[in-house]
Design a protein around this motif. Structure first.
Motif, PDB file in Angstrom:
ATOM      1  N   SER A  16       0.829  -1.208   0.000  1.00 61.10           N
ATOM      2  CA  SER A  16       0.000   0.000   0.000  1.00 61.10           C
ATOM      3  C   SER A  16       0.860   1.254   0.000  1.00 61.10           C
ATOM      4  N   LEU A  17       1.892   1.276   0.847  1.00 62.76           N
ATOM      5  CA  LEU A  17       2.764   2.448   0.919  1.00 62.76           C
ATOM      6  C   LEU A  17       3.556   2.634  -0.374  1.00 62.76           C
ATOM      7  N   ALA A  18       4.025   1.520  -0.965  1.00 64.88           N
ATOM      8  CA  ALA A  18       4.798   1.614  -2.206  1.00 64.88           C
ATOM      9  C   ALA A  18       3.951   2.155  -3.344  1.00 64.88           C
ATOM     10  N   LEU A  19       2.737   1.617  -3.511  1.00 58.43           N
ATOM     11  CA  LEU A  19       1.864   2.082  -4.584  1.00 58.43           C
ATOM     12  C   LEU A  19       1.348   3.494  -4.312  1.00 58.43           C
ATOM     13  N   PHE A  20       1.189   3.834  -3.031  1.00 52.66           N
ATOM     14  CA  PHE A  20       0.820   5.207  -2.674  1.00 52.66           C
ATOM     15  C   PHE A  20       1.920   6.166  -3.124  1.00 52.66           C
ATOM     16  N   ALA A  21       3.188   5.804  -2.873  1.00 50.48           N
ATOM     17  CA  ALA A  21       4.317   6.649  -3.299  1.00 50.48           C
ATOM     18  C   ALA A  21       4.370   6.750  -4.819  1.00 50.48           C
ATOM     19  N   ALA A  22       4.098   5.636  -5.516  1.00 50.56           N
ATOM     20  CA  ALA A  22       4.094   5.667  -6.976  1.00 50.56           C
ATOM     21  C   ALA A  22       2.986   6.566  -7.497  1.00 50.56           C
ATOM     22  N   GLY A  23       1.801   6.458  -6.895  1.00 56.99           N
ATOM     23  CA  GLY A  23       0.699   7.322  -7.310  1.00 56.99           C
ATOM     24  C   GLY A  23       0.987   8.781  -7.042  1.00 56.99           C
ATOM     25  N   LEU A  24       1.628   9.055  -5.910  1.00 55.57           N
ATOM     26  CA  LEU A  24       1.982  10.432  -5.571  1.00 55.57           C
ATOM     27  C   LEU A  24       2.943  11.008  -6.606  1.00 55.57           C
ATOM     28  N   ALA A  25       3.992  10.249  -6.935  1.00 58.12           N
ATOM     29  CA  ALA A  25       4.975  10.734  -7.907  1.00 58.12           C
ATOM     30  C   ALA A  25       4.362  10.890  -9.289  1.00 58.12           C
ATOM     31  N   THR A  26       3.467   9.964  -9.666  1.00 59.40           N
ATOM     32  CA  THR A  26       2.846  10.005 -10.990  1.00 59.40           C
ATOM     33  C   THR A  26       2.102  11.308 -11.213  1.00 59.40           C
ATOM     34  N   PHE A  27       1.220  11.671 -10.293  1.00 63.24           N
ATOM     35  CA  PHE A  27       0.426  12.885 -10.477  1.00 63.24           C
ATOM     36  C   PHE A  27       1.258  14.141 -10.243  1.00 63.24           C
ATOM     37  N   ALA A  28       2.224  14.088  -9.315  1.00 64.60           N
ATOM     38  CA  ALA A  28       3.066  15.258  -9.081  1.00 64.60           C
ATOM     39  C   ALA A  28       3.860  15.606 -10.341  1.00 64.60           C
ATOM     40  N   LEU A  29       4.403  14.583 -11.014  1.00 60.25           N
ATOM     41  CA  LEU A  29       5.178  14.822 -12.233  1.00 60.25           C
ATOM     42  C   LEU A  29       4.283  15.155 -13.418  1.00 60.25           C
TER      43      LEU A  29
END
Length: 432
Positions: A41-54
């Motif tokens: 959950s934390l790993a995919l949360f970080a991936a989702g965060l980076a995806t939309f931020a970029l």
């Protein structure tokens, strides 16, 4: 609805993972309370965060970019549309590669390239270079969302899937919020190039967290990289009426979101508001509402059903659009809250339904959804900016309301089709 695709992965071009919930040498599929679920959950949360931020790193900076390069809102909006458009074009071929080489490998490669390009973007000498680099970045990011959803569909128990995807989407919302917040204040203090540099460093930290935390895939089974087989799998998905409706819903929801958030900065920087770049970036704290609504999507579907949840999402979005027409800043903020809550809830419901509907070729099914979704973002951003440049905010809202009407029409048609399917067995029995 056509029958589910069957056959081995070598003939379908799609992986045939062990059924979620089955047991292998490593244990059962992931679910709340089981080892690895929190790390996943934390790993995919970080991936989702980076995806939309970029992906949307330039969106809050569009007025500053317009001023810096001396271009119109429509021209500057291409720094957003180029990234989302490239993502839409590349998400399907990269998802096919993930069927062969693995979800985790695809996500890792995509993250590394996207962050590497992000570190170069602040050095762009002109608008053309900026748009070009953003297109490359969008293409790299394309490997993350569809692979992530296919990974979740394979590794997580079905009952926990909506909640797990909701957390990934929640990461999207926080990424969108924090990226705009960071870029806005950094731009106000040191200029828009510094804003883009700051979001690149933030995404680098997210990428490191993702690499450290992500559990290895246990249920993935590689498939042969057969273009014809992939084409058959994609064609099968495109013949599925339910999947087509879900793709249309995702595209239209994102048209609304792209139009509103691409243009809102231009409206608020002008009279009668005259807000600074940092304050405009802070308005994206409203994305926290999306975090809550997307994470709660599973409970909403359990209580009202998928169509009921979609009706609630579009009603909330439409009310927000109408409120945003006011010249009161407070009313506009409330409108943005409603738009954001409705959008993220609708997106979480539709995207999780895609993962559950596709029995094979999940990466391709998710990729088609992501392609439609980000084409909607590109269309919404460009059309919304052109409408604003021509006739003001009311014209942008008009574009968004037409998209909302499209979601309502598709959902009503789905309800009618479902009732017709339920009546068929009764009619056949009566005929006998």
């Amino acid at each position: 609805m056509p029958p589910a695709h069957t056959g081995a992965s070598v003939t379908t071009g799609a992986s045939t993972p062990s059924s979620p919930g089955s047991v292998d040498q490593d244990g059962e599929a992931l679910s709340p309370g089981r080892p690895g679920y929190r790390r996943m959950s934390l790993a995919l949360f970080a991936a989702g965060l980076a995806t939309f931020a970029l992906l949307y790193s330039t969106q809050a900076l569009l007025p500053a970019i317009s001023a810096g390069f001396g271009v119109t809102a429509g021209q500057a909006s291409w720094t957003v549309s180029a990234a989302t458009g490239a993502l839409a074009l590349f998400v399907l071929p990269l998802s096919a590669l993930s069927e062969r080489f693995g979800r985790t490998r695809m996500m890792i490669c995509s993250m590394v390239v996207a962050v590497g390009v992000a570190l170069l973007i602040p050095l762009a000498p002109n608008l053309e270079w900026l748009i070009g680099l953003r297109a490359v970045q969008g293409a790299a990011i394309a490997g993350i969302p569809a692979s992530a959803m296919a990974y979740l569909a394979e590794e997580v128990k079905p009952k926990a899937l909506v909640a797990a995807i909701g957390l990934f989407v929640a990461g999207n919302s926080i990424g969108g919020m924090s990226g705009r917040l960071v870029t806005g204040w950094a731009a106000q203090l040191w200029g828009w190039r510094a804003g883009l540099g700051a979001v690149a460093l933030m995404s680098l930290a997210c990428a490191v967290a993702f690499l450290v935390l992500l559990p290895r895939a246990r249920f993935f089974r590689p498939a042969s990289l057969n273009p014809r087989a992939v084409g058959r799998t994609v064609a099968g998905h495109l013949r599925d009426p339910l999947l087509l409706r879900l793709y249309g819903i995702g595209a239209l929801f994102m048209t609304v979101f792209g139009a509103v958030y691409t243009v809102i900065g231009y409206r608020l920087v002008e009279e009668p508001f005259s807000l600074g770049q940092g304050v405009i970036g802070s308005i994206f704290l409203i994305y926290l509402v999306g975090t809550v609504s997307s994470a709660a999507a599973g409970q909403l579907v359990a209580r009202t059903g998928r169509r009921g949840a979609l009706y609630l999402a579009v009603t909330t979005t439409a009310l927000g659009l109408l409120l945003s027409l006011s010249d009161s800043l407070a009313a506009i903020l409330v409108g943005l809250i409603l738009i954001t809550a409705g959008f993220f809830a609708g997106h979480a419901v539709a995207s999780s339904a895609v993962s559950r509907t596709a029995k094979t070729g999940r990466a391709q099914a998710s990729a088609l959804y992501q392609s439609a979704y980000y084409l909607g973002s590109s269309a919404g951003g460009t059309l919304g900016a052109l409408a604003y440049h021509s006739a003001g905010w009311a014209a942008t809202v008009g574009i968004a309301l037409l998209a909302v009407l499209g979601v309502v029409s598709i959902t009503l048609y789905g309800s009618h089709a479902a009732r017709a399917e339920r009546r068929l067995p009764v009619s056949a029995a009566a005929a006998r």
